[in-house]
Design a protein around this motif. Structure first.
Motif, PDB file in Angstrom:
ATOM      1  N   TYR A  58     -10.084   4.320  -6.962  1.00 19.83           N
ATOM      2  CA  TYR A  58      -9.123   3.037  -6.360  1.00 19.83           C
ATOM      3  C   TYR A  58      -8.321   2.522  -7.246  1.00 19.83           C
ATOM      4  CZ  TYR A  58     -10.754   4.118  -1.513  1.00 19.83           C
ATOM      5  OH  TYR A  58     -11.284   5.297  -0.477  1.00 19.83           O
ATOM      6  N   TYR A 112      -6.069  -4.519  -2.653  1.00 21.00           N
ATOM      7  CA  TYR A 112      -5.117  -5.163  -1.433  1.00 21.00           C
ATOM      8  C   TYR A 112      -6.326  -6.523  -0.494  1.00 21.00           C
ATOM      9  CZ  TYR A 112      -1.061  -3.622  -3.121  1.00 21.00           C
ATOM     10  OH  TYR A 112      -0.653  -2.555  -4.265  1.00 21.00           O
ATOM     11  N   PRO A 169      -4.068   3.258  -3.988  1.00 23.00           N
ATOM     12  CA  PRO A 169      -4.658   1.473  -3.348  1.00 23.00           C
ATOM     13  C   PRO A 169      -5.711   1.844  -2.001  1.00 23.00           C
ATOM     14  CG  PRO A 169      -2.553   2.551  -1.937  1.00 23.00           C
ATOM     15  CD  PRO A 169      -3.206   4.060  -2.769  1.00 23.00           C
ATOM     16  N   SER A 229      -5.603   0.481  -7.383  1.00 23.40           N
ATOM     17  CA  SER A 229      -5.533  -1.139  -6.607  1.00 23.40           C
ATOM     18  C   SER A 229      -6.138  -1.434  -5.721  1.00 23.40           C
ATOM     19  CB  SER A 229      -3.612  -1.359  -5.929  1.00 23.40           C
ATOM     20  OG  SER A 229      -2.882  -0.297  -5.385  1.00 23.40           O
ATOM     21  N   TYR A 274       0.837  -0.799  -0.256  1.00 22.76           N
ATOM     22  CA  TYR A 274       0.293   0.161  -0.215  1.00 22.76           C
ATOM     23  C   TYR A 274       1.096   1.372   0.307  1.00 22.76           C
ATOM     24  CZ  TYR A 274      -3.690   3.014   1.934  1.00 22.76           C
ATOM     25  OH  TYR A 274      -4.777   4.463   2.045  1.00 22.76           O
ATOM     26  N   ASP A 291       2.623   1.861  -3.153  1.00 18.51           N
ATOM     27  CA  ASP A 291       2.052   1.977  -3.784  1.00 18.51           C
ATOM     28  C   ASP A 291       1.889   3.720  -3.493  1.00 18.51           C
ATOM     29  OD1 ASP A 291       1.160   0.184  -5.128  1.00 18.51           O
ATOM     30  OD2 ASP A 291      -0.514   0.436  -4.398  1.00 18.51           O
TER      31      ASP A 291
END
Ligand code: AMP
Ligand code: MG
Length: 341
Positions: A309, A313, A264, A311, A254, A257
């Protein structure tokens, strides 16, 4: 256009939608799994419109929805085991793949078999009964996108021209279990709320097609399994391992990024939220409730896209009960981008 199904206009709206089906048109409708995009299963022209509206590959067959055994037996040949499963789980989130009879080949994508299901949803059953025909319906999303669990999801994918019956949020949130009853033993092609254990209690040993391997490593057991699926625009990464290592790994990725100028988002359990400090985070539910994760999964993926957003996770969940299906879907949404820690 969205038609809300409340008590006052329920019958009127169902009848109007049923008229669209019998005229050869498309109707998006709620089920307990996800919203479906329906057409008269007995009309090749009507079913072809589904493929066009979704941008669906022609070789991916469509599940046919029925209001009971009488209608089901008009389109499929039931073995004894298939009957036992229908007895145990219908209405409900289990699609039985059986020998097809009397259906246009566009429904089955030219296969000799058809997937059939009786949904556990009053609006869906009322629509099928009012139309008087079995309704072929895949999920009502653009091909490849996360399945819709709200009428608004359907509208944002397919536009305002499609008639959408709105009965609120789908109660389960991931697609039905699909089991091929023509193989011996029967084979689960897609995991869902009806699990292998539940099925084996009724008919004994069944096989399970690989649920966690990338399609290019396998010969797909079902045509639909080879396509990228359920995916938001953001790049999804699934992180698996013990919860402390997972959190450490996600925080590292995170923060990397953020430094790179990306946006993220963490998807974590309620129990693990505390590890992430001020980072952007949404909760998939309690680690002890895979049902919660199933219900919110697709909404969370869609909302992440809406909010820009880049990305995501995703903390892996235990593959218990419907958690097995949730992890199968998120693996696909992540295009098998998995980090094991
Ligand atoms: P969808 O309705 O788009 O959520 O997906 C239906 C799933 O069931 C896809 O993975 C299809 O490939 C699968 N399916 C439907 N009919 C059959 C069939 N006759 N044989 C094997 N798989 C099927
Ligand atoms: Mg689908």
């Amino acid at each position: 256009m969205i038609l809300y199904l409340d008590d006052r206009n329920y019958k009127e709206n169902i009848d109007r939608a049923a008229g669209v089906i019998t005229d050869g048109g498309l109707v998006a409708f709620p089920t307990e799994t996800v919203y479906g995009l329906g057409a008269n299963a007995l009309s090749a022209d009507a079913v072809s419109r589904i493929f066009t509206a979704k941008g669906r590959p022609q070789d991916n067959p469509i599940i046919v929805h029925v209001n009971g055994m009488t209608m089901a037996e008009q389109i499929a040949v039931f073995t004894d085991k298939a009957k036992d499963l229908a007895d145990a789980f219908w209405p409900g989130p289990l699609s039985l793949v059986m020998e097809a009879t009397g259906l246009p080949s566009v429904v089955t994508a030219g296969l000799a078999t058809v997937g059939v299901r009786m949904p556990d949803c009053d609006a869906a059953l009322s629509l099928i009964s009012a139309a008087g025909v079995p309704i072929a319906a895949p999920s009502a999303n653009k091909s490849g996108a996360p399945s819709p669990t709200l009428a608004a999801h359907v509208q944002s994918d397919l536009g305002d021209k499609i008639l959408v019956l709105d009965a609120g949020e789908s109660s389960i949130g991931v697609e039905s279990t699909v089991i091929d009853m023509t193989s011996s033993p029967p084979t689960i092609l897609r995991p869902g709320a009806v699990t292998q254990q539940m099925i084996e209690q009724i008919i004994g040993k069944v096989d399970h097609a690989q649920a966690f391997e990338a399609a290019e490593e396998l010969k797909p057991a079902s045509p639909g399994m080879k396509y990228r699926h359920y995916a938001p625009k953001a790049a999804v990464t699934v992180i698996e391992g013990n919860h402390i290592s997972v959190a450490e790994s996600i925080k590292y990725l995170y923060d990397k990024d953020i430094k790179a100028g990306d946006k993220p988002l963490v998807m974590a359990s309620r129990e693990n939220k505390k590890y992430y400090g001020p980072r952007d985070l949404v909760i998939t539910g309690s680690i002890h409730s895979p049902e919660q994760a199933a219900k919110v999964l697709y909404s969370l993926l869609r909302d992440a896209d809406e909010k820009g957003y880049t990305s995501i996770y995703f903390e892996a969940l235990p593959r218990v009960g419907i958690g097995f299906a949730v992890m199968n879907r998120i693996y696909k949404a992540a295009a098998y981008n998995i980090v094991k820690v």
